[in-house]
Scaffold this motif. Sequence first.
Motif, PDB file in Angstrom:
ATOM      1  N   VAL A 156       2.559 -11.905   2.244  1.00  0.00           N
ATOM      2  CA  VAL A 156       1.056 -11.982   2.163  1.00  0.00           C
ATOM      3  C   VAL A 156       0.177 -10.763   2.094  1.00  0.00           C
ATOM      4  O   VAL A 156      -0.098  -9.717   1.254  1.00  0.00           O
ATOM      5  CB  VAL A 156       0.108 -12.891   2.610  1.00  0.00           C
ATOM      6  CG1 VAL A 156      -1.351 -12.820   3.038  1.00  0.00           C
ATOM      7  CG2 VAL A 156       1.255 -14.628   2.328  1.00  0.00           C
ATOM      8  N   PHE A 157       0.810  -9.662   3.426  1.00  0.00           N
ATOM      9  CA  PHE A 157      -0.059  -8.030   3.765  1.00  0.00           C
ATOM     10  C   PHE A 157       0.704  -7.396   3.075  1.00  0.00           C
ATOM     11  O   PHE A 157      -0.651  -6.465   2.088  1.00  0.00           O
ATOM     12  CB  PHE A 157       0.620  -7.921   5.096  1.00  0.00           C
ATOM     13  CG  PHE A 157       0.489  -6.491   5.273  1.00  0.00           C
ATOM     14  CD1 PHE A 157      -1.189  -6.407   5.428  1.00  0.00           C
ATOM     15  CD2 PHE A 157       1.291  -5.636   5.522  1.00  0.00           C
ATOM     16  CE1 PHE A 157      -1.330  -4.811   5.949  1.00  0.00           C
ATOM     17  CE2 PHE A 157       1.102  -4.364   5.100  1.00  0.00           C
ATOM     18  CZ  PHE A 157      -0.671  -3.603   5.770  1.00  0.00           C
ATOM     19  N   CYS A 204       4.949  -2.640   1.175  1.00  0.00           N
ATOM     20  CA  CYS A 204       5.882  -4.070   2.022  1.00  0.00           C
ATOM     21  C   CYS A 204       6.819  -2.985   2.802  1.00  0.00           C
ATOM     22  O   CYS A 204       7.656  -2.335   2.180  1.00  0.00           O
ATOM     23  CB  CYS A 204       6.784  -4.196   0.443  1.00  0.00           C
ATOM     24  SG  CYS A 204       7.645  -5.253   0.740  1.00  0.00           S
ATOM     25  N   GLY A 216       6.439 -14.796   5.333  1.00  0.00           N
ATOM     26  CA  GLY A 216       4.981 -15.457   5.258  1.00  0.00           C
ATOM     27  C   GLY A 216       3.968 -14.416   5.380  1.00  0.00           C
ATOM     28  O   GLY A 216       3.433 -14.107   4.006  1.00  0.00           O
ATOM     29  N   ALA A 217       3.853 -14.340   6.753  1.00  0.00           N
ATOM     30  CA  ALA A 217       2.789 -13.566   6.914  1.00  0.00           C
ATOM     31  C   ALA A 217       3.140 -11.633   6.197  1.00  0.00           C
ATOM     32  O   ALA A 217       1.973 -11.209   5.577  1.00  0.00           O
ATOM     33  CB  ALA A 217       2.382 -13.583   8.568  1.00  0.00           C
ATOM     34  N   GLY A 240       1.266  -7.877  -0.636  1.00  0.00           N
ATOM     35  CA  GLY A 240       1.015  -8.412  -1.479  1.00  0.00           C
ATOM     36  C   GLY A 240      -0.703  -7.989  -1.988  1.00  0.00           C
ATOM     37  O   GLY A 240      -1.098  -7.573  -3.266  1.00  0.00           O
ATOM     38  N   LEU A 241      -1.429  -8.243  -0.750  1.00  0.00           N
ATOM     39  CA  LEU A 241      -2.880  -7.431  -0.691  1.00  0.00           C
ATOM     40  C   LEU A 241      -3.131  -6.531  -0.129  1.00  0.00           C
ATOM     41  O   LEU A 241      -4.130  -5.843  -0.826  1.00  0.00           O
ATOM     42  CB  LEU A 241      -3.394  -8.521   0.368  1.00  0.00           C
ATOM     43  CG  LEU A 241      -4.032 -10.079   0.400  1.00  0.00           C
ATOM     44  CD1 LEU A 241      -4.175 -10.427   1.855  1.00  0.00           C
ATOM     45  CD2 LEU A 241      -4.927 -10.042  -0.558  1.00  0.00           C
TER      46      LEU A 241
END
Length: 173
Positions: A152-153, A160, A148-149, A155-156
């Motif tokens: 999120v990383f 990837c 999950g982390a 996406g920000l």
Amino acid sequence: MNTQNLSPADAKSLLDQGARLYDIRETQEYAREHIPSAVSLPLSAIENGARAENAGENDNVIFHCLSGMRSGKNAELLARAAAPAKVYLMDGGINAWKRQGLPVDKDNSQPLPIMRQVQIAAGSLVLAGTLLGYFVTPGFLLLSGFVGAGLVFAGLSGCCGMAMLLARMPWNK
């Protein structure tokens, strides 16, 4: 420069009259499935200056993607890449083309697109971490949290790590 949207049926009609069709999806997406008369011209290449070949002012050029989102968001860029030709964007992309029952060339031996591979891998790891955390020991829940982390990383930051790792796998060469 402006563009016009058209349906897959109207695109087929223009193609029958000699229009050129460009698929702006990435090369891997095109290799797995494409409209028979489409030429691959990835959006990433257009962003780096690639142009529709020999597009004259009397020519009709049609661009499409998977769902119409990439084409629509980049309409001005696509119009410049095909100038001075008349530029059309196919509504709904190849998905709408297929829904109309129009033909596509498929090569199922090609790997799935990287983002689908990321979704499968991330979903599998989260599911495994959750099940192992519930049935074996709660420490396995950290696996789900780590994935999950990472998402999120990604996406920000737009970077990837899982996609980069999967791109290096032998089936993606």
